[in-house]
Design a protein around this motif. Structure first.
Motif, short mmCIF file in Angstrom:
data_model
loop_
_atom_site.label_atom_id
_atom_site.label_comp_id
_atom_site.label_asym_id
_atom_site.label_seq_id
_atom_site.Cartn_x
_atom_site.Cartn_y
_atom_site.Cartn_z
N LEU A 35 53.58 62.45 34.92
CA LEU A 35 53.53 61.53 33.79
C LEU A 35 54.87 61.28 33.14
O LEU A 35 55.03 60.30 32.42
N TYR A 36 55.87 62.16 33.37
CA TYR A 36 57.18 61.96 32.76
C TYR A 36 58.14 61.17 33.65
O TYR A 36 59.29 60.96 33.28
N HIS A 37 57.67 60.75 34.82
CA HIS A 37 58.55 60.09 35.78
C HIS A 37 58.36 58.58 35.72
O HIS A 37 57.29 58.07 36.07
N HIS A 89 42.94 63.30 30.21
CA HIS A 89 43.76 62.12 29.92
C HIS A 89 44.29 61.55 31.23
O HIS A 89 44.88 62.25 32.03
N GLN A 90 44.04 60.26 31.44
CA GLN A 90 44.56 59.52 32.59
C GLN A 90 44.90 58.11 32.14
O GLN A 90 44.31 57.60 31.18
N GLY A 91 45.81 57.49 32.87
CA GLY A 91 46.06 56.09 32.60
C GLY A 91 47.52 55.72 32.61
O GLY A 91 48.40 56.55 32.85
N LEU A 92 47.77 54.44 32.37
CA LEU A 92 49.13 53.95 32.17
C LEU A 92 49.44 54.18 30.69
O LEU A 92 49.08 53.38 29.83
N TRP A 93 50.08 55.29 30.42
CA TRP A 93 50.16 55.75 29.04
C TRP A 93 51.41 55.28 28.32
O TRP A 93 51.56 55.51 27.12
N VAL A 119 62.85 40.98 41.96
CA VAL A 119 61.65 41.25 41.17
C VAL A 119 61.36 42.74 41.27
O VAL A 119 61.18 43.27 42.37
N VAL A 120 61.35 43.40 40.12
CA VAL A 120 61.19 44.85 40.07
C VAL A 120 60.05 45.19 39.11
O VAL A 120 60.01 44.71 37.98
N VAL A 121 59.13 46.02 39.58
CA VAL A 121 58.04 46.54 38.73
C VAL A 121 58.51 47.84 38.09
O VAL A 121 59.02 48.73 38.79
N GLU A 122 58.35 47.93 36.78
CA GLU A 122 58.73 49.14 36.03
C GLU A 122 57.53 49.65 35.23
O GLU A 122 56.97 48.90 34.42
N LEU A 123 57.16 50.89 35.48
CA LEU A 123 56.11 51.56 34.73
C LEU A 123 56.73 52.78 34.07
O LEU A 123 57.26 53.66 34.76
N ASP A 124 56.65 52.86 32.76
CA ASP A 124 57.32 53.96 32.05
C ASP A 124 56.54 55.27 32.12
O ASP A 124 57.11 56.32 31.87
N GLY A 125 55.24 55.21 32.43
CA GLY A 125 54.49 56.45 32.50
C GLY A 125 53.09 56.26 33.05
O GLY A 125 52.34 55.42 32.56
N VAL A 126 52.77 57.01 34.10
CA VAL A 126 51.42 57.03 34.67
C VAL A 126 50.97 58.48 34.67
O VAL A 126 51.65 59.36 35.21
N VAL A 185 47.42 49.58 39.94
CA VAL A 185 47.88 50.96 39.84
C VAL A 185 46.66 51.85 39.97
O VAL A 185 45.73 51.78 39.16
N VAL A 186 46.65 52.67 41.02
CA VAL A 186 45.53 53.58 41.25
C VAL A 186 45.92 54.93 40.66
O VAL A 186 46.78 55.64 41.19
#
Length: 901
Positions: free
Chosen positions: A148-150, A207-211, A122-129, A170-171
Motif C-alpha cells: 500500500l505504500y508503493h 481495508h482494501q481499495g485505491l486508498w 501516457v502514464v497511469v499513476e496510482l498513489d496507493g493500492v 485495478v484488481v
C-alpha cells in the motif's frame, strides 16, 4: 433500492484537466467482487478457460453487480454506501464486513484520452493500492503494485493510447495473512497496518481499495520520482544561516530531446524567494534514452526558521518543480530548522536521548499518540485530518507519535503538522502482539523491510515536522524492548533510514527500555531502568492513580492512558437504545465496541455503587478519565527536564467505541479528558500533588503546590492555595511569596486541613491562584475531591443556579457565557454539540474542566467548521445543572457597501 449500475451505465469518463493531467479522484468508479480468478471476467480481457467458464464469463460481465465507488476510498465503505453492507460503524455490524478481505475487488472506469502532441507519453499513476493489485488498460496488464505504500507508474503503450475512451481496471488483491493484536509478531510477513486485523480499540475490519489519488498524465516531460530536503548551511551569531533546498529525482522526456526543469521556492506571500533551472540536454538519434537524473540545489538567503509550537512560528515555504512555461511536476512544503535528540538532564549513564532540541532550543515533548484517523484509512479526508491535527495543536501538544500499529502517515497529515508546528515521531508499520512481539528474522522479510523503507522514507524527507523515525511499536523479546543488536529487522531499518534520510533521529522501538512497564513493582525494583516506558492504560483507582503517577522515574513516558465512555452524541448513534444497558462486559455490544476498556465495575466502585443510568455512568466514567489522565501528565511534567517526553494514549479513535482510551471520539468531538489534558499541557502551571481524590478515613487532606513556566516567570510572583466546600466556604488557606524566578518545576509549599475540619461526605474543592508580581493571573487551578471514601458526594450536589446567554461571534462562531447566581459550585460544566451524528460540518467547542466557583462566570466559544451552518444546536450540562439546549442566533449577513465612483 434502484437497479444496481452495470458497466454500461458507468459515470461520465474522466476528461483532461489543466496541465494535461486527467484526475481520476472522485465518484467516477465502479467496483465488484471476484472470487479466485473470476476477476478476469470483468477487466475486458479475453477469457481462456476450460469447461463452460468462458460462457460464464461473458454472462457475468454483462450482468448487474457493479457498485459505485469513490477514489480515494475503500471497498467496505463503498459497499456500505451502496447498501450491500449494514453500516459497519454501528452496533456489531462490522462483523458483516469481515468476509470482504477474502475477495478480489475489481475497480474500473473509463478514461477519455486527448490527442497526444509530439513526444507525449501516457502514464497511469496510482498513489496507493491496498494491499496490492494488478493494473490493466483496455484489458491488457500494465503492471503490478506490491504494497500500500508503493506508488504505481506505468506507461500506456503508444498503440493503446489513441484519443478517445479507454477502460482502466485495478484488481485489488485479497488481504494477505497478518496478525491481530493477540498473536505472534514473528509470523508477520507484510508491512501494512495491523489495527484492522482486530485491536483493543478496533474490531476486525478489512481495508482494501485505491486508498490514495489516481491520475493519468499526458505530457512530454514527466517526473518519475523525487526526493526533496531542506537544510540550513553556514550561519554565525552575526549572520543568519542560509537555506538550501536539494531536489533529486528522475525526469522522463518522451522524445529523448532537450528539456529543462525549474525549481522555485515560494514564501507565504507567494513570492519566489529562490529559483534555479536545470537543463536536461537530449541525445540525438533514434532510440536515444529519455530518462535523465535530476539534481538541483537552490540556496535561500536567510530564510525564516520553522519553529515547533511553544517556541515560535512554524514558517513554511512551498517548493515547485516545474517545466518552463509548462505544468508543475511536483509541489510540496519545506521548512528550515535544525532538530536533534539530546540526552536528558540527570539521566542514567548510557541512556538514549529523549529531549528535543530545535534550532538550538530545548522544548518539552508533550503531545499525543496518533492512531489512524479511521480504520478505513482510504476514506480519511484532508478536512478530517486538519480537524484532528488542529485539536492536537489547540491542546498545547508539541509532538505526535504515529503509532506503529497503524499507517505511515500521508502527505495531508504531514502538511497539516507542518502548518500547525507539530513535530512527528513516525514509526514504521510494525507492532507487538500479545503472545510474541519480535519481528521475524527471515532474510526475505528483512529484505522486504528494506524495500519498504525505500518506499516510505524519501517521500517524507521534505517535511520540517518530521523529527524522528521509529522501527515500530512495542517490539520486544521476552519482555525486554528490542534494539538493533538483537533484531536484524530493526538493524536493516536503521541502516536504510540513515542512508535515505541522513541526520534524522531514530529510535528502534517504543518503549526503548531497558524496562518496558511504568508499573509500581517495576519502578521499585529498578528505578534507573525507567528510560522510555509504556503504561498503564487503565485507571488505577482513586488512590492508586496518584500513587503510581507520583512514583515515576522515567525519562520518557511515550504511551499511557485512562479509559472512559463515549460522548452521548456518539453513544446515541452507535448503539440502539434498547441495547445500551447493561454497560458492562456482559452486554455483547459493549464487548464488541471496546471490551478491553469497559471498566464499569471500577466506575461503580469509585462512586459508591450508586450509579443507576447511562448518563450517570458516562459522566462518572469521563470524570475519572479526565482527572486521572491529567494527573498522570502533570506528575510526569513535574519531573522536567529529567522527564522530557509525555505522550498520552490516545488522541482520537480509529473506530467508534462505547468505551475507549481516546480523548476525541470517532465523530471528532472532544471528551472532557481532552480539555483536562489541555490544561495539563499549558506552559504556565500551578498544579496539585495529592495522595488521593477521596480523603475519607485519613487524618488530614493535604496538597503540595507545584509551579512551572516554560518561558519563565520573573521574581516576585505570589501563590494562594485554599481548600473550599462546594458552597465556596474556605476550610484552609495558605499564601507563599515566590522571591526568585520560576522556570523548571518546583514545589512552593503544602496546604493541610485536619479531618476534623472537613464536612462529612461532602464535595471539596482545591483552589490555587498564581499571580505575577504585577498581579496578572498566571494560572488558576480548581480541582474536585471529596471528604468521603469515594466520589459519591458528587451525586448529592445540590443544584446550582446559573444564567446562560449565547451571542454570535462572527459568522461562524458564538460565545456562550455561564454566570453563577446561586447554590454550590458547578461541577463538570460541558458544552456539547446537540445535533445528531451525521449533521454537516463540525462544532469545535471550548471546554474547561475546572468547577465554576460560586459568584464566577465562564465564557466558552463554539466554532462551526468548515463554515456557517443554520443548525447550531448546542447543549450545556453539568453534574448539578439540568441539561440546557441552546440555539445560538445566526448573525444576519452584512449588506454589501454601495459601489462608489
Amino acid at each position: 433500492m434502484p437497479h444496481p449500475p452495470t458497466s454500461a451505465n458507468a459515470p461520465v469518463p474522466a476528461r483532461p484537466q489543466v496541465g494535461r493531467v486527467l484526475v481520476l479522484d472522485g465518484p467516477g468508479w465502479l467496483v465488484r467482487e471476484a472470487l479466485g480468478d473470476t476477476w478476469q471476467w470483468y477487466v475486458d480481457a479475453p477469457v481462456v478457460a476450460r469447461n463452460n467458464a468462458a460462457d460464464a464469463a461473458r454472462t457475468a460481465a454483462a450482468t448487474p453487480g457493479w457498485w459505485p465507488a469513490t477514489v480515494p476510498g475503500s471497498v467496505v465503505t463503498d459497499l456500505a454506501r451502496a447498501g450491500e453492507l449494514p453500516d459497519p460503524y454501528r452496533d456489531r455490524n462490522s462483523r458483516a464486513a469481515e468476509w470482504t478481505g477474502a475477495r478480489h475487488w475489481v475497480h474500473r472506469r473509463t478514461v477519455d484520452l486527448p490527442a497526444r502532441a509530439p513526444g507525449d507519453r501516457v502514464v497511469v499513476e496510482l498513489d496507493g493500492v491496498d494491499p496490492s493489485g494488478t493494473v490493466l488498460w483496455d484489458g491488457a496488464p500494465l503492471g503490478r503494485v506490491e504494497g500500500l505504500y508503493h506508488p504505481f507508474r506505468a506507461e500506456v503503450p503508444a498503440a493503446a493510447a489513441a484519443p478517445g475512451e479507454h477502460r482502466l481496471a485495478v484488481v485489488v488483491d485479497p488481504v494477505p495473512p497478518n496478525e491481530p493484536q493477540v498473536g505472534r509478531t514473528e509470523r508477520v510477513r507484510v508491512h501494512r497496518p495491523r489495527v484492522t486485523e482486530g485491536w483493543d480499540f478496533c474490531p476486525r475490519l478489512p481495508h482494501q481499495g485505491l486508498w490514495r489519488s489516481a491520475r493519468v498524465v499526458v505530457d512530454r516531460v514527466q517526473l518519475a520520482g523525487v526526493t526533496v530536503r531542506a537544510d540550513l548551511v553556514g550561519g554565525r551569531p552575526d549572520c543568519p544561516a542560509d537555506g538550501v533546498v536539494r531536489v533529486r529525482g528522475t525526469v522522463e522526456v518522451g522524445d529523448g530531446g532537450d528539456a529543462a526543469v525549474d525549481v522555485e521556492v515560494v514564501d507565504a506571500a507567494r513570492t519566489v524567494v529562490a529559483a534555479g533551472r536545470v537543463d536536461l540536454p537530449g541525445e540525438a538519434g533514434p532510440g536515444a534514452p529519455g530518462t535523465r537524473p535530476l539534481d538541483a540545489a537552490v540556496r535561500v538567503p536567510a530564510p525564516d526558521l520553522w519553529w515547533p509550537r511553544r517556541l515560535g512560528a512554524p514558517t513554511t515555504y512551498a517548493v515547485r518543480v516545474r517545466v518552463p512555461h509548462g505544468r508543475t511536476l511536483w509541489r510540496g512544503t519545506v521548512g528550515f530548522r535544525t532538530a536533534r535528540l539530546v540526552g536528558n538532564a540527570g539521566a542514567p549513564a548510557g541512556a538514549r536521548g529523549y529531549t528535543a532540541e530545535v534550532n538550538g532550543v530545548r522544548v518539552p515533548l508533550v503531545g499525543w499518540n496518533w492512531a489512524p484517523a479511521d480504520a478505513q484509512h482510504g476514506t480519511v479526508t484532508r478536512e478530517r485530518l486538519e480537524h484532528l491535527v488542529g485539536l492536537a495543536a489547540a491542546s498545547g501538544a508539541v509532538l505526535l507519535r504515529v503509532w506503529g500499529g497503524g499507517l505511515v502517515e500521508t502527505e495531508d497529515f504531514y502538511d497539516a503538522c507542518d502548518r500547525a508546528g507539530l513535530l512527528v515521531w513516525q514509526e514504521l508499520s510494525q507492532s507487538s502482539s500479545g503472545v510474541q512481539s519480535a519481528p521475524s528474522e527471515d532474510p526475505a522479510f528483512v529484505d522486504l523491510l528494506r524495500r519498504e523503507a525505500a518506499a516510505v522514507v524519501p517521500a517524507r524527507t521534505h517535511h520540517p515536522s518530521l523529527l524522528l523515525w521509529g522501527g515500530g511499536n512495542e517490539l520486544d523479546r521476552d519482555g525486554v524492548p528490542l534494539d538493533e543488536e538483537r533484531s536484524p529487522a530493526l538493524a536493516a531499518l536503521r541502516d536504510e533510514v540513515a542512508r535515505l534520510d541522513p541526520g534524522r533521529a531514530w529510535l528502534p522501538t517504543s518503549p526503548t527500555g531497558p524496562a518496558f512497564h511504568h508499573r509500581a513493582d517495576v519502578i521499585a525494583a529498578a528505578p534507573d531502568d525507567q528510560h522510555d516506558v509504556h503504561g498503564p492504560w487503565e485507571h488505577q483507582g482513586l488512590t492508586g492513580q496518584h500513587a503510581l503517577a507520583d512514583a515515576g522515574t522515567c525519562l520518557a513516558h511515550s504511551e499511557f492512558g485512562v479509559e472512559g465512555m463515549a460522548n452521548r452524541r456518539l453513544l446515541d448513534h452507535l448503539v440502539p437504545a434498547d441495547r445500551v444497558w447493561p454497560l458492562d462486559r456482559s452486554n455483547p455490544v459493549h464487548r464488541h465496541l471496546g471490551e478491553w476498556w469497559d471498566n464499569a465495575p471500577l466506575v461503580q466502585e469509585c462512586f459508591g455503587g450508586r450509579l443507576t443510568d447511562v448518563d450517570g455512568y458516562r459522566r462518572a466514567s469521563q470524570h475519572l478519565q479526565a482527572t486521572g489522565l491529567a494527573y498522570a501528565v502533570e506528575a510526569d511534567r513535574r519531573r522536567w527536564p529529567r522527564c522530557s517526553l509525555v505522550l498520552p494514549w490516545q488522541l482520537a479513535e480509529s473506530y467508534p467505541n462505547t468505551w475507549c482510551t481516546a480523548v476525541v471520539d470517532h465523530l471528532g468531538d472532544a471528551k472532557p479528558a481532552f480539555h483536562a489534558v489541555t490544561r495539563a499541557f499549558a506552559p504556565d502551571r500551578a498544579t496539585l500533588r495529592t495522595a488521593t481524590s477521596a480523603w475519607g478515613g485519613r487524618a488530614h487532606a493535604a496538597a503540595e503546590v507545584w509551579l512551572w513556566s516554560d518561558a519563565g516567570v520573573a521574581a516576585g510572583s505570589e501563590v494562594v492555595a485554599r481548600l473550599r466546600t462546594a458552597d465556596g466556604d474556605v476550610l484552609a488557606e495558605q499564601r507563599w511569596a515566590v522571591p526568585d524566578p520560576v522556570r523548571g518545576p518546583r514545589p512552593v509549599g503544602e496546604l493541610r486541613c485536619p479531618a476534623s475540619a472537613l464536612p462529612r461526605a461532602s464535595v471539596l474543592l482545591w483552589e490555587v491562584r498564581w499571580a505575577a508580581a504585577g498581579g496578572a493571573v498566571l494560572d488558576h487551578e480548581v480541582a474536585v475531591a471529596t471528604s468521603a471514601a469515594d466520589l459519591a458526594p458528587l451525586l448529592d450536589l445540590a443544584p446550582a443556579v446559573v444564567d446562560v446567554t449565547a451571542r454570535p461571534d462572527g459568522p461562524d462562531a458564538a460565545l456562550v457565557t455561564v454566570a453563577h447566581r446561586g447554590g454550590p459550585a458547578v461541577v463538570g460544566l460541558a458544552l456539547l454539540d446537540a445535533r445528531p451524528a451525521g449533521a454537516p460540518g463540525r462544532a469545535v467547542l471550548d471546554g474547561d474542566p475546572r468547577p465554576l466557583l460560586p459568584g464566577g462566570s465562564r465564557t466558552l466559544r463554539a466554532r462551526w467548521r468548515p463554515g456557517p451552518t443554520p443548525d447550531r444546536r448546542l447543549a450545556l450540562e453539568a453534574w448539578n445543572l439540568p441539561a440546557v439546549e441552546l440555539a445560538p442566533p445566526v448573525p444576519a449577513p452584512r449588506a454589501p457597501q454601495e459601489a462608489r465612483p
